[in-house]
Design a protein around this motif. Structure first.
Motif, PDB file in Angstrom:
ATOM      1  N   ARG A   1      -8.910 -11.690  61.612  1.00 41.29           N
ATOM      2  CA  ARG A   1      -7.847 -12.381  62.329  1.00 41.29           C
ATOM      3  C   ARG A   1      -6.954 -11.366  63.040  1.00 41.29           C
ATOM      4  O   ARG A   1      -6.790 -10.238  62.582  1.00 41.29           O
ATOM      5  N   ILE A   2      -6.383 -11.795  64.162  1.00 44.89           N
ATOM      6  CA  ILE A   2      -5.441 -10.949  64.884  1.00 44.89           C
ATOM      7  C   ILE A   2      -4.110 -11.697  65.034  1.00 44.89           C
ATOM      8  O   ILE A   2      -4.055 -12.918  64.899  1.00 44.89           O
ATOM      9  N   ASN A   3      -3.060 -10.949  65.296  1.00 37.26           N
ATOM     10  CA  ASN A   3      -1.747 -11.524  65.577  1.00 37.26           C
ATOM     11  C   ASN A   3      -1.610 -11.619  67.092  1.00 37.26           C
ATOM     12  O   ASN A   3      -1.346 -10.623  67.768  1.00 37.26           O
ATOM     13  N   ASP A   4      -1.796 -12.824  67.632  1.00 37.60           N
ATOM     14  CA  ASP A   4      -1.825 -12.997  69.088  1.00 37.60           C
ATOM     15  C   ASP A   4      -0.551 -12.483  69.752  1.00 37.60           C
ATOM     16  O   ASP A   4      -0.598 -11.844  70.806  1.00 37.60           O
ATOM     17  N   ASN A   5       0.585 -12.754  69.130  1.00 36.73           N
ATOM     18  CA  ASN A   5       1.834 -12.371  69.772  1.00 36.73           C
ATOM     19  C   ASN A   5       2.030 -10.860  69.772  1.00 36.73           C
ATOM     20  O   ASN A   5       2.504 -10.274  70.749  1.00 36.73           O
ATOM     21  N   GLN A   6       1.650 -10.193  68.677  1.00 31.96           N
ATOM     22  CA  GLN A   6       1.768  -8.732  68.659  1.00 31.96           C
ATOM     23  C   GLN A   6       0.802  -8.107  69.663  1.00 31.96           C
ATOM     24  O   GLN A   6       1.099  -7.043  70.231  1.00 31.96           O
ATOM     25  N   GLU A   7      -0.332  -8.758  69.899  1.00 32.23           N
ATOM     26  CA  GLU A   7      -1.263  -8.238  70.905  1.00 32.23           C
ATOM     27  C   GLU A   7      -0.602  -8.223  72.285  1.00 32.23           C
ATOM     28  O   GLU A   7      -0.778  -7.279  73.054  1.00 32.23           O
ATOM     29  N   ILE A   8       0.148  -9.272  72.595  1.00 30.17           N
ATOM     30  CA  ILE A   8       0.839  -9.314  73.892  1.00 30.17           C
ATOM     31  C   ILE A   8       1.839  -8.167  73.995  1.00 30.17           C
ATOM     32  O   ILE A   8       1.987  -7.535  75.054  1.00 30.17           O
ATOM     33  N   LEU A   9       2.537  -7.880  72.897  1.00 28.34           N
ATOM     34  CA  LEU A   9       3.455  -6.736  72.889  1.00 28.34           C
ATOM     35  C   LEU A   9       2.686  -5.437  73.129  1.00 28.34           C
ATOM     36  O   LEU A   9       3.150  -4.553  73.873  1.00 28.34           O
ATOM     37  N   ALA A  10       1.506  -5.312  72.523  1.00 28.02           N
ATOM     38  CA  ALA A  10       0.685  -4.113  72.734  1.00 28.02           C
ATOM     39  C   ALA A  10       0.262  -4.003  74.199  1.00 28.02           C
ATOM     40  O   ALA A  10       0.248  -2.906  74.773  1.00 28.02           O
ATOM     41  N   PHE A  11      -0.065  -5.139  74.833  1.00 27.23           N
ATOM     42  CA  PHE A  11      -0.408  -5.121  76.266  1.00 27.23           C
ATOM     43  C   PHE A  11       0.793  -4.607  77.074  1.00 27.23           C
ATOM     44  O   PHE A  11       0.632  -3.803  78.003  1.00 27.23           O
ATOM     45  N   SER A  12       1.967  -5.110  76.719  1.00 24.35           N
ATOM     46  CA  SER A  12       3.180  -4.722  77.449  1.00 24.35           C
ATOM     47  C   SER A  12       3.456  -3.226  77.302  1.00 24.35           C
ATOM     48  O   SER A  12       3.716  -2.525  78.297  1.00 24.35           O
TER      49      SER A  12
END
Length: 704
Positions: free
Chosen positions: A279-290
């Motif tokens: 499983r991944i944390n979708d919202n933290q992934e967006i922060l990583a993209f940013s």
């Protein structure tokens, strides 16, 4: 908002180090041609593609919760930035382009940060597996088509399918056969090795061999392209010049790029996560993209995206954690500082073959084949997303897939599972009337189960189902609302109309079995009077009791419904476990289960295990059915077990006699039914396997 850094590196297992190290080096190597090409598509010098493969990858590796996904300069954002420069009349590769692109990248990072704050990652929950599969397959196919011209000695294509096809045809007119032979040979070798020796790092070996060929042979004289040489050194850090483009244009252009990065990368990440069981944390992934894009902006790069091709490459070489990304970033630093001369020796066709090989492994046409067998609608959704990406681009493909998913969801909700209920004589539980001929409706009562929330799109189905089944003998309608969790105002109004219509006909109406919250909804929707008038009851049994109908309930057709003992209830069942579990395929499933048991017999040699298989709880009639199927495999069982036919056949007959004696002792009235059924099964055996039937009859005569 809690942020976990280096989530995939905590409690690191040292045995994965070699795999992560090797995968990281391979990803770095294949990133060289990919990143340089996409940087040029985005309007920057090729070396900026390598700059984008250093710090953004490192920060993403530390911030991501995905153990395998890789960040980097990729097709969709590069193409969007490149087309934006054209619309702004900025020449690709110019000083102006090198000033504008980092500004756009900065605003992309700002948008992604805003998406993180808004927790936009939840949107991915509304995207189905067929959409994900079609989307990822569309991206892989698009990138493969982009790469095909490079196998023929040309440059990478851009755009969607028709632009890519046109570019492939144009390149084919001036094809370089030496490039084709070299690229196809490398591709075939990679695919064969992936099949036969998947753990062998063939990609590394091919890159070394390709560099050696360039050094030893005049392959450039043959027209085979090699990568362009780049300047030595790391990227320079600088704050983007925000005066080179209007804020309005920067905000507008960057929004579409940010949406594509979020949608494409989250979809791809979740696809890999589901496939590999984490499983991944979708919202933290967006922060990583940013965070990755902020670093890209300060080093002059174009927007950075999750890379399916690099991730597929890492998966092929068994990358386990984000140490792979860290190694890829650090090794790119080594290349930029010490080994940029090596880049110029790498043949483009070989590197292209490596990329295509990885992308072929990431496509999910096997999912489409499964969907075609199971659900044509979901198969259509898969290909809708696939062709949407292929023909219209990433964001349009996602939108088409989501639209198809929501359409299917509405259709499914508008046509929910529902049935009319009855009781098996002597039993208590209500079951679907269609489940078995032994299930009978209660006299004068319609019991209707509706398995969906009630809203404007499906209330008419409930109303028509009930109205179509009302007869002059109907005294009451009971809705089993155990599957109903919410009711909208349209459904509430129609229920009121149905209630009044039934009341006018002298038919009582009840809602039962639902959760307590539905009662609150009924009151708010103006149907509280149904509760006050006693039309809303906790269970079906209470509703029947309210009507004065007590156990044993009278069943249609004057069927005897006297209470049975527990053992009699078990004896009543006839293969019901299989029928309930497998429906119309129960006969095939019994055969399948027996096949599995026969395979198990080859290992254990224990014939007794065959008598009931894994369904050791089967009742008498079920066991008899199982034995009848076993007899059809008598010769095969004899061959495997090493016992003679008569011994095995006698074991079956002895067990059947035990079943009969058990029934005759507890319920003599069922013994005759058992004999009648045995006669039917014997006729079936005689028709399909006469030789086995003759042996069984012979044994019975001996026993008598």
């Amino acid at each position: 908002m809690k942020i976990t850094l280096a989530a995939t590196l905590r409690h690191y297992d040292k045995k994965n180090f070699i795999k992560d190290l090797l995968a990281g080096i391979i990803i770095m190597a294949v990133s060289i041609p990919i990143s340089m090409g996409y940087a040029q598509i985005a309007g920057l010098p090729a070396v900026y593609g390598l700059y984008g493969s250093v710090f953004p990858i490192l920060i993403f590796a530390l911030a991501s919760t995905s153990p395998q996904f890789t960040f980097g300069v990729d097709a969709a954002p590069a193409a969007l930035i490149g087309s934006a420069l054209l619309s702004l009349h900025i020449e690709s590769g110019s000083e102006e382009a090198m000033a504008v692109v980092p500004v756009l990248t900065f605003f992309v990072a700002l948008w992604l940060l805003a998406f993180y704050i808004m927790k936009a990652g939840k949107l991915v929950n509304y995207i189905s597996a067929p959409v994900m599969g079609g989307f990822i397959t569309g991206i892989c196919t698009t990138i493969i088509l982009m790469q095909v011209p490079k196998l023929m000695g040309g440059s990478a294509g851009t755009g969607e399918f028709f632009e890519l096809a046109e570019h492939i045809i144009k390149t084919a007119k001036d094809i370089n056969w030496q490039s084709v032979v070299l690229g196809l040979a490398a591709l075939v070798l990679l695919l064969v090795c992936k099949k036969l020796i998947p753990k062998f790092p063939m990609a590394v070996l091919l890159m070394i061999a390709g560099a050696g060929m360039t050094y030893l042979l005049p392959i450039e004289d043959w027209g085979v392209q090699t990568l362009a040489s780049v300047d030595t050194g790391l990227p320079h850090w600088a704050v983007p010049d925000f005066s080179v483009i209007s804020i309005r244009e920067a905000v507008t252009i960057s929004l579409s790029v940010a949406v594509v990065i979020m949608a494409e990368t989250l979809l791809a990440e979740n696809n890999f996560a589901q496939k590999n069981g984490y499983r991944i944390n979708d919202n933290q992934e967006i922060l990583a993209f940013s965070m990755g894009n902020f670093l890209a902006a300060f080093t002059g790069c174009c927007p950075i995206n999750g890379s399916v091709s690099r991730t597929a490459m890492g998966e092929q070489y068994q990358a386990k954690t984000q140490l792979t990304g860290i190694i890829a970033g650090l090794s790119m630093i080594v290349v930029l500082v010490c080994a940029t001369g090596f880049i110029g020796y790498l043949p483009v066709p070989v590197l292209t073959a490596i990329v295509i090989s990885a992308l072929l492994g990431a496509t999910e046409f096997d999912l489409a084949a499964r969907l075609f067998k199971v659900s044509r609608t979901e198969c259509l959704i898969f290909f809708g997303a696939f062709f949407g990406v292929l023909l219209l681009g990433t964001i349009n493909g996602v939108l088409i897939g989501i639209l198809l998913s929501f359409t299917e969801m509405i259709i499914r909700t508008a046509k929910p599972a529902r049935c009319f209920l009855g009781i098996q004589p002597g039993h208590k539980h209500f079951r679907d009337l269609k489940e078995s001929s032994q299930i009978h409706a209660i006299s004068g009562v319609l019991i209707y189960r509706f398995s969906s929330n009630l809203f404007f799109a499906n209330i008419q189905i409930l109303q028509r189902d009930i109205e179509d089944h009302i007869t002059p003998e109907t005294k009451a309608v009971i809705i089993d609302a155990s599957g109903i969790g919410s009711i909208d105002i349209t459904a509430a109004d129609r229920i009121a109309m149905l209630y009044q219509s039934l009341k006018d006909k002298g038919i009582r109406f009840y809602m039962t079995e639902h959760i307590a919250d539905v009662n609150e909804q009924l009151r708010k929707l103006g149907l509280g009077y149904l509760i006050e008038e006693g039309c809303v009851r906790r269970t079906v049994h209470i509703a029947l009791k309210d009507m004065g109908i007590k156990r044993p309930y009278p069943l249609e057709g004057d069927v005897d419904n006297q209470p049975r003992s527990a053992s009699r209830k078990r004896a009543d069942n006839r293969v019901q476990e299989f029928v309930w579990a497998f429906g119309a395929e129960s006969e095939d499933e019994i055969e399948k289960q027996i096949r599995l048991q026969i395979e198990h017999l080859k290992q254990t040699g224990d014939v007794d295990e065959l008598l009931h298989g894994s369904w050791s709880h089967m009742e008498a009639m079920d066991e008899d059915e199982w034995l009848e199927h076993l007899e059809e495999h008598l010769k095969e069982i004899v061959h495997i077990s090493g016992k003679d036919e008569e011994t095995i056949a006698r074991r079956f007959e002895d067990h059947r006699r035990e079943i009969h004696d058990r029934i005759a002792k507890d319920h003599p009235e069922l013994a005759e039914k058992f004999k009648e059924r045995r006669h039917l099964l014997d006729e079936h055996l005689k028709e399909k396997h006469p030789e086995v039937y003759e042996l069984v009859v012979k044994l019975r005569k001996k026993d008598n």
